[in-house]
Motif scaffolding. Structure first.
Motif, PDB file in Angstrom:
ATOM      1  N   GLY A 189       0.815  -1.211   0.000  1.00 59.57           N
ATOM      2  CA  GLY A 189       0.000   0.000   0.000  1.00 59.57           C
ATOM      3  C   GLY A 189       0.845   1.255   0.000  1.00 59.57           C
ATOM      4  N   SER A 190       1.969   1.225   0.707  1.00 58.39           N
ATOM      5  CA  SER A 190       2.874   2.369   0.722  1.00 58.39           C
ATOM      6  C   SER A 190       3.459   2.617  -0.662  1.00 58.39           C
ATOM      7  CB  SER A 190       4.009   2.138   1.732  1.00 58.39           C
ATOM      8  OG  SER A 190       3.503   2.101   3.058  1.00 58.39           O
ATOM      9  N   VAL A 191       3.780   1.541  -1.369  1.00 56.16           N
ATOM     10  CA  VAL A 191       4.313   1.676  -2.727  1.00 56.16           C
ATOM     11  C   VAL A 191       3.265   2.300  -3.645  1.00 56.16           C
ATOM     12  CG1 VAL A 191       5.142   0.403  -4.744  1.00 56.16           C
ATOM     13  CG2 VAL A 191       5.938  -0.226  -2.468  1.00 56.16           C
ATOM     14  N   LEU A 192       2.018   1.857  -3.524  1.00 55.56           N
ATOM     15  CA  LEU A 192       0.948   2.346  -4.395  1.00 55.56           C
ATOM     16  C   LEU A 192       0.595   3.809  -4.127  1.00 55.56           C
ATOM     17  CD1 LEU A 192      -1.423  -0.758  -4.427  1.00 55.56           C
ATOM     18  CD2 LEU A 192       0.022   0.064  -6.291  1.00 55.56           C
ATOM     19  N   ALA A 193       0.950   4.311  -2.946  1.00 51.18           N
ATOM     20  CA  ALA A 193       0.646   5.710  -2.632  1.00 51.18           C
ATOM     21  C   ALA A 193       1.339   6.656  -3.607  1.00 51.18           C
ATOM     22  CB  ALA A 193       1.062   6.027  -1.195  1.00 51.18           C
ATOM     23  N   PHE A 194       2.523   6.267  -4.084  1.00 50.39           N
ATOM     24  CA  PHE A 194       3.274   7.101  -5.014  1.00 50.39           C
ATOM     25  C   PHE A 194       3.403   6.438  -6.381  1.00 50.39           C
ATOM     26  CE2 PHE A 194       4.706   8.929  -0.980  1.00 50.39           C
ATOM     27  CZ  PHE A 194       4.567  10.284  -1.267  1.00 50.39           C
ATOM     28  N   GLU A 195       2.390   5.693  -6.750  1.00 52.15           N
ATOM     29  CA  GLU A 195       2.411   4.991  -8.037  1.00 52.15           C
ATOM     30  C   GLU A 195       2.650   5.956  -9.193  1.00 52.15           C
ATOM     31  OE1 GLU A 195      -0.728   2.599 -10.938  1.00 52.15           O
ATOM     32  OE2 GLU A 195      -1.220   2.955  -8.835  1.00 52.15           O
ATOM     33  N   GLN A 196       1.878   7.016  -9.257  1.00 56.76           N
ATOM     34  CA  GLN A 196       1.974   7.949 -10.370  1.00 56.76           C
ATOM     35  C   GLN A 196       3.336   8.635 -10.405  1.00 56.76           C
ATOM     36  OE1 GLN A 196      -0.471  11.672 -10.388  1.00 56.76           O
ATOM     37  NE2 GLN A 196      -1.372  10.795 -12.230  1.00 56.76           N
ATOM     38  N   GLU A 197       3.814   9.085  -9.253  1.00 57.82           N
ATOM     39  CA  GLU A 197       5.092   9.795  -9.198  1.00 57.82           C
ATOM     40  C   GLU A 197       6.264   8.885  -9.568  1.00 57.82           C
ATOM     41  OE1 GLU A 197       2.137  12.070  -6.974  1.00 57.82           O
ATOM     42  OE2 GLU A 197       2.703   9.953  -7.009  1.00 57.82           O
TER      43      GLU A 197
END
Length: 410
Positions: free
Chosen positions: A30-38
């Protein structure tokens, strides 16, 4: 400790031990997906960004021709354009039921295709989304391609939401979210001090202490600060996993259980007016909101289908909080329109599950918060297991002493 707190401690302990590894996995992914776009844009900057030119942007018809030259058998389903002059144009291709780009040439104007629905939805056939092609809006050069099936973050999201195990995996992750809610609730009960003087120690971390004390404070003190945010994430996780949650929200808010069918264009006359090109539709959409951050032009699949334009206005709460306009593909007449505020309450609430869950609802600050809370959440099963193990070892050491005392008394 009172019998009630003993019961809560046992529930907290055994649920935590039983699901600890899964919670660590969920929090980290979930932490990885928080900055998926960036992260995605940082890894592939040439795919998403170009040097702004002084010349005007090319028409969509010319960009469509470049995409067709790049993939001759592909069918274009939508265009996405950004107000940012440094962004590429995203061209989504139609996918068949197997997730491959559909075969055959586009019909009608640029991007025209038969059927209903849009990118990622598959219309009546429920097909998977095809790849996205990124095009330089000034030169029509293809700058990259993104296939959902081969995308790293898509795989991470599938693991995160269902362990790539279909409905069974989705059920497991939903149950895990429910269990996590119980762990957080019992943890708050155990955290609450019995005396007011014990409140301050439970709110602070004694940084100069030994590692056992630090481990204890990390679990107790940081756990309290993160609990509210983790509770919200777990609650939205339940909503994303179980369809009955969305159904219940729709019923409570008196919202329609299903989205209405998109409006249709006037039936074409044989030998009559040809469908309007995507550029004409984009111009009409810009008249509705000239200051928009992005425009997504979804082409119709059927001769009677309408063109859907999703307009993202500045200050929108999420990227899905769009103003939608449906246009007749032959006359350009606005058939219907709906602002984000006019959408059913149930639809808006359900649409907030994912952005709230990933921290995307407030931009960069909430993404940083979600990332931090996710990392903290991954530590709590570890620190809790260490606390349990230390207590167990301490209890074992105390038993021989008690036995010696009892023997001496006899």
């Amino acid at each position: 400790m009172s019998p009630t707190k003993t019961l809560f401690r046992n529930i907290h302990l055994w649920l935590g031990l039983g699901t600890g590894l899964l919670i660590v996995f969920v929090c980290l992914t979930g932490s990885v997906l928080a900055f998926e776009q960036e992260i995605e844009q940082a890894w592939y900057p040439a795919r998403y960004f170009v040097a702004p030119a002084t010349t005007p942007r090319l028409p969509l018809t010319q960009l469509a021709e470049a995409v067709k030259a790049y993939k001759p058998k592909a069918r274009i389903s939508s265009f996405k354009l950004y107000a940012d002059p440094a962004r590429t144009v995203e061209v989504s291709l139609a996918g068949d039921a197997n997730g491959k780009e559909a075969q055959g040439n586009a019909r009608g104007g640029a991007g025209q295709m038969p059927g209903k629905g849009g990118p990622g939805k598959g219309g009546k056939g429920k097909g998977a989304a095809g790849p996205r092609i990124f095009v330089n809006p000034y030169t029509a050069a293809v700058t990259g391609e993104l296939n959902p099936r081969d995308n790293f973050f898509k795989t991470v999201e599938q693991l995160y939401r269902g362990l790539v195990a279909g409905k069974t995996g989705k059920l497991v992750m939903g149950v895990n979210s429910v269990v996590f809610l119980f762990i957080l609730g019992t943890g708050l009960v155990l955290w609450w001090p019995t005396a007011r003087k014990a409140l301050k120690p439970r709110l602070t971390v004694k940084w100069g202490s030994n590692w056992k004390r630090l481990n204890h404070d990390f679990h107790i003190s940081l756990g309290f600060y993160a609990a509210v945010f983790l509770f919200i994430m777990a609650l939205t996780g339940v909503g994303m996993s179980f369809d009955w949650v969305g159904t219940g929200i729709n019923k409570l808010t008196h919202s329609p259980l299903k989205r209405p069918e998109p409006p249709t264009s006037a039936a074409p006359v044989v030998g009559g007016t040809a469908p309007l090109a995507a550029d004409a539709m984009l111009a009409l959409a810009r008249q509705q909101a000239p200051d928009a951050e992005s425009y997504s032009v979804q082409m119709p699949k059927e001769p009677t289908g309408s063109i859907r334009v999703a307009i993202l206005r500045p200050g929108a709460i999420t990227e899905s909080a769009t103003y939608e306009v449906y246009l007749d593909q032959y006359s350009g007449r606005i058939i219907s329109s709906q602002t984000y505020a006019q959408k059913p309450v149930g639809q808006r609430i359900r649409g907030l599950f994912k952005p709230v869950h990933t921290g995307a609802i407030g931009g960069l600050p909430t993404k940083i918060l979600a990332f931090t809370i996710g990392l903290l959440g991954a530590t709590f099963p570890i620190t809790g297991t260490i606390m349990w193990w230390n207590r167990r070892r301490k209890s074992r050491r105390a038993r021989p002493v008690e036995n010696v005392i009892l023997v001496g008394m006899n």
